[in-house]
Each structure stands twice: as C-alpha cells, then as structure tokens.
Write a protein that holds these residues in place. Structure first.
Motif, short mmCIF file in Angstrom:
data_model
loop_
_atom_site.label_atom_id
_atom_site.label_comp_id
_atom_site.label_asym_id
_atom_site.label_seq_id
_atom_site.Cartn_x
_atom_site.Cartn_y
_atom_site.Cartn_z
N THR A 170 28.50 83.42 15.70
CA THR A 170 28.52 84.28 14.52
C THR A 170 29.22 85.60 14.83
O THR A 170 29.41 85.97 15.99
N MET A 171 29.55 86.31 13.79
CA MET A 171 30.18 87.62 13.95
C MET A 171 29.25 88.59 14.67
O MET A 171 29.69 89.40 15.49
N ASP A 172 27.97 88.51 14.38
CA ASP A 172 27.01 89.40 15.05
C ASP A 172 27.02 89.19 16.55
O ASP A 172 26.93 90.15 17.33
N LEU A 173 27.15 87.94 16.99
CA LEU A 173 27.20 87.66 18.42
C LEU A 173 28.49 88.18 19.03
O LEU A 173 28.47 88.80 20.11
N LEU A 174 29.61 87.98 18.36
CA LEU A 174 30.90 88.39 18.91
C LEU A 174 30.97 89.91 19.12
O LEU A 174 31.57 90.38 20.09
N ARG A 175 30.36 90.65 18.24
CA ARG A 175 30.41 92.11 18.33
C ARG A 175 29.68 92.65 19.56
O ARG A 175 29.84 93.82 19.92
N GLN A 176 28.90 91.81 20.21
CA GLN A 176 28.16 92.25 21.39
C GLN A 176 28.98 92.13 22.67
O GLN A 176 28.59 92.67 23.70
N PHE A 177 30.13 91.45 22.61
CA PHE A 177 30.93 91.23 23.81
C PHE A 177 31.76 92.46 24.15
O PHE A 177 32.29 93.15 23.26
N GLU A 178 31.89 92.70 25.45
CA GLU A 178 32.74 93.80 25.91
C GLU A 178 34.19 93.50 25.56
O GLU A 178 34.69 92.40 25.79
N GLY A 179 34.87 94.47 25.01
CA GLY A 179 36.26 94.30 24.62
C GLY A 179 36.45 93.89 23.18
O GLY A 179 37.58 93.78 22.70
N TRP A 180 35.33 93.69 22.46
CA TRP A 180 35.43 93.25 21.07
C TRP A 180 36.18 94.25 20.19
O TRP A 180 37.02 93.87 19.38
N GLU A 181 35.90 95.52 20.35
CA GLU A 181 36.51 96.53 19.48
C GLU A 181 38.03 96.54 19.60
O GLU A 181 38.74 96.64 18.60
N SER A 182 38.53 96.41 20.83
CA SER A 182 39.98 96.38 21.02
C SER A 182 40.58 95.13 20.38
O SER A 182 41.63 95.18 19.74
N PHE A 183 39.91 94.00 20.56
CA PHE A 183 40.36 92.77 19.93
C PHE A 183 40.37 92.91 18.41
O PHE A 183 41.32 92.50 17.74
N ASP A 184 39.32 93.51 17.88
CA ASP A 184 39.21 93.68 16.43
C ASP A 184 40.36 94.52 15.89
O ASP A 184 40.93 94.23 14.83
N GLN A 185 40.75 95.54 16.62
CA GLN A 185 41.87 96.38 16.19
C GLN A 185 43.18 95.59 16.21
O GLN A 185 44.01 95.73 15.30
N ARG A 186 43.36 94.76 17.23
CA ARG A 186 44.60 93.97 17.32
C ARG A 186 44.72 92.98 16.17
O ARG A 186 45.79 92.83 15.58
N ARG A 187 43.64 92.31 15.84
CA ARG A 187 43.74 91.31 14.78
C ARG A 187 43.90 91.97 13.41
O ARG A 187 44.61 91.44 12.55
N LEU A 188 43.29 93.13 13.21
CA LEU A 188 43.49 93.85 11.96
C LEU A 188 44.93 94.33 11.83
O LEU A 188 45.53 94.28 10.75
N LEU A 189 45.49 94.80 12.95
CA LEU A 189 46.88 95.25 12.95
C LEU A 189 47.82 94.09 12.65
O LEU A 189 48.78 94.23 11.88
N LYS A 190 47.53 92.93 13.24
CA LYS A 190 48.36 91.76 12.98
C LYS A 190 48.29 91.37 11.51
O LYS A 190 49.31 91.06 10.88
N HIS A 191 47.09 91.40 10.95
CA HIS A 191 46.93 91.06 9.54
C HIS A 191 47.70 92.03 8.64
O HIS A 191 48.35 91.62 7.67
N GLN A 192 47.67 93.31 9.00
CA GLN A 192 48.38 94.30 8.20
C GLN A 192 49.89 94.07 8.26
O GLN A 192 50.59 94.20 7.25
N LYS A 193 50.39 93.71 9.44
CA LYS A 193 51.82 93.42 9.57
C LYS A 193 52.21 92.21 8.72
O LYS A 193 53.28 92.18 8.11
N GLN A 194 51.34 91.21 8.69
CA GLN A 194 51.62 90.04 7.88
C GLN A 194 51.66 90.39 6.40
O GLN A 194 52.47 89.86 5.64
N LEU A 195 50.78 91.30 6.00
CA LEU A 195 50.80 91.76 4.61
C LEU A 195 52.07 92.55 4.31
O LEU A 195 52.70 92.37 3.26
N ASP A 196 52.45 93.40 5.26
CA ASP A 196 53.64 94.23 5.06
C ASP A 196 54.90 93.38 4.89
O ASP A 196 55.78 93.70 4.09
#
Length: 380
Positions: free
Chosen positions: A338-364
């Motif tokens: 689940t998402m709740d479990l993933l957020r507990q892993f070390e490095g999650w925040e950096s990964f989350d930023q990368r995937r959001l950035l990728k999504h934004q580029k795809q939108l652009d």
C-alpha cells in the motif's frame, strides 16, 4: 427408531459439516468438484481453486445465485451448501492459464478457373531469388505474419549478412540448429508462434555472440536454460506471455541487459543474482506469482521503471528507493503493498519527487492526458 436411523445416517454422510461439503465450480466450460469445510472463507476457496484453474485468487470472481461472494465471508454465511454450483469468472491479466491462444493461419480465397468458383487454400510464401538478394543487401529478413509453419531454408542462406530476423505472428514451431549460421544477427524476433522448450535449439541460439535483442513473447516456453548466460551482448530480453516458473541463475551474467520483460508468466521467485544485471533500466515482472523480491534489487542503480502489479507481494526491497536513484516509475497495483507502507521506506520522498516531475513533463509535452495522477500502488 426412525429418529435414531436419521442420526446415524447424518454421522456417515460425506456431506456432513464435520467432513466438509462438496460443491461444483463452473469455469471455462468445465465443472470442477471441490470439497471444503462450510466454515472456510470464500478466500480459502479461491486458494483451493488456484492450482485447479491457474487463476490467481485476486483474479477470481465467484458468483452464487447471482451474487458476488465476499472473500472474508464463510461458505456457511454465504448459504453455499453441499451440491451448490458456483460460477468462477477470471479477471483479464490474472489468468495464468495454458498460454496464449494463437490464431490459425488465415485462408485466402483463390479463383480456380476450370471450376469457376472460389476455394480456400493456405497462402504460400515463396522466397524468390530477388527477395533473398534483398535480404542480403539490407540485412533484414522480414517474415512476420506470413502464415509460416517452418522457417524457410533460404533464410539460412543469408549467413553473415543477416542482422535482423523477424518471424513474429506465424505458427513456427521449430528453431533449428541452422539459426547458428546467422552469426552476425543482432535482433531475433520470434513473438506469437508455437515454440516449446524442446523445439528451440538453445545451444545454437546462444552461440549468437552479437545478439542484442531476443524476443520470444507469446509462445509455450516453461523454462529458460542456463545457456542463456552465454548471450553476454544481450540488451533486451522479452519473454512475456509464456509459462515460465523461474529464471535461471545465469541471468546474472547478462551485465549489459537493459530491458527485461517477463510479465504474464508463472514465476514465483527471482534469483538474487538479478542484482548483477547492473545495466537494467526497465523490468516488467507484472502478472506472475511473486510473493517477495530479493534485496539485491537495490544494486540496480540505473533502474528507471519497475512493473510489479498483479503479484502477491507484501513489500519491496528495503533499499529500493535509497539505492535506485534513477527510479521514477513503479507499478504495484493489485498487490498487498500500500501507499502507507511505501512512505515508510528510506528514500521515498526523493522517489516521489522524481515521479511527480516525470508526470509533469509528460503533461507539458502532452504525452499523457490530464487524468488524475496514478500513485502506482493501491491506497489500502
């Protein structure tokens, strides 16, 4: 006396609650008898049905008297009694069945002058001298969708000239030793044929030292040989929609492998040596029978996309987000992660930023629509 007889009869009845009940499950034209305790849950019933139907439990929908049965409910509470008939429906993508259904070669109508009528006959592919010369000049042997049942002998005459051999979407069964004559081949495409373990000459195939792309999707393979490790130049391996149950440990020798797609098989474990495939960029393991992944996934520092949906995973490798700093796409839908479990892993925040950035580029660049952002895993 009559009452005593009734009690004795109940004690010896195989359908009694102490020995379980037998129900009939209707699936794909089959009637499957299953004996189970009336106090077992619908989830337990699905687990029993998996080896009988090759459908993962989460892909099963059980219907009784027009109502969808709920996993946590017992058969007794669902009013499912001995002799009941239950219908099983399989969700698309979760049926680990007998492999893909291959279309028969289509018939092409041809006019017979002397009879002045149409007859149906198989289209024959003739390899004339001009075509052979063209193959040698271009290096591309294109024979996809040609209704072939065997590889024409003229193909082997290409020898060192052949760079690409495409035999996809035929009914080819045998990959003979002659494939070794194409010693300069770089791409071998054998998708959607009738190839089985015993009909492919792996010894000859793995002698192709310049092979960078091997694609055998949608065939009938159950194993990959240890000889696969000899293909050290391989960059892409596509073996989706087969019947594989495992990967050979020699896959760790493929240090130049960048793309590995083995989705829609029956793989239950991944060897730890997967961490030696340090060039991997994209890995698709979706729709298999995986319950865990080796920690060595953290060694794949170049990994950008990992597809794990439709498996029995409960977690991911602990160092996945910390060590795989290029990872920006992760699919865990229809798993227990689940998402709740993933957020507990070390490095999650950096990964989350990368995937959001990728999504934004795809939108652009309008690569994707403006639909809601896909989190990559189920919320609960």
């Amino acid at each position: 006396m009559e009452a005593a007889g009734a009690i004795a009869g109940e004690a010896s009845d195989p359908q009694s609650e102490t020995t379980g009940i037998t129900i009939t499950v209707k699936f794909s034209g089959r009637s499957i008898p299953v004996t189970i305790s009336p106090d077992a849950t619908i989830g337990d019933l699905k687990s029993l049905l998996q080896p009988l139907t090759n459908v993962l439990p989460r892909g099963q929908k059980l219907i009784f008297k027009g109502k969808l049965l709920v996993d946590a409910t017992t058969l007794r509470a669902s009013a499912v009694t001995g002799g009941a008939k239950v219908m099983l429906m399989a969700s698309q993508g979760l049926h680990q069945g007998d492999g893909p259904i291959l279309k028969e070669a289509q018939s092409v109508p041809t006019r017979v002058d002397n009879a002045n009528r149409l007859v149906s006959e198989k289209r024959q592919v003739r390899v004339d001298k001009n075509r052979l010369e063209r193959w040698k000049v271009t290096g591309v042997v294109a024979l996809s969708e040609c209704n072939l049942k065997a590889i024409p002998d003229e193909v082997w005459a290409c020898g060192l000239s052949a760079r690409v051999l495409d035999l996809s979407n035929n009914s080819v069964r045998d990959v003979p030793s002659q494939v070794g004559r194409l010693s300069s081949i770089q791409k071998l495409l054998l998708n959607a044929n009738a190839i089985m373990d015993e009909t492919i000459n792996w010894e000859a195939l793995t002698s192709l030292k310049y092979l960078t792309v091997l694609s055998v999707n949608q065939n009938h393979l159950t194993t990959l040989p240890s000889a696969l490790g000899a293909l050290t130049s391989l960059k892409q391996l596509h073996v989706a929609n087969n019947k594989l149950t495992s990967l050979p440990i020699e896959i760790g020798l493929l240090t130049h492998l960048e793309v590995m797609k083995v989705n829609n098989n029956r793989i239950s474990t991944i060897p730890t040596c997967i961490g030696d495939c340090i060039s991997l960029i994209e890995v698709d393991l979706s729709s298999n029978l995986l319950s865990e992944l080796p920690e060595t996934f953290g060694n794949l520092h170049d990994l950008k996309a990992l597809y794990l949906g439709n498996n029995g995973l409960k977690s991911v490798p602990s160092t996945l987000f910390k060590m795989c700093l290029q990872l920006s796409t992760l699919d865990l839908h229809n798993t227990q992660v689940t998402m709740d479990l993933l957020r507990q892993f070390e490095g999650w925040e950096s990964f989350d930023q990368r995937r959001l950035l990728k999504h934004q580029k795809q939108l652009d660049f309008r690569v994707v629509g403006s639909a809601e952002f896909d989190e990559g895993a189920d919320k609960n």
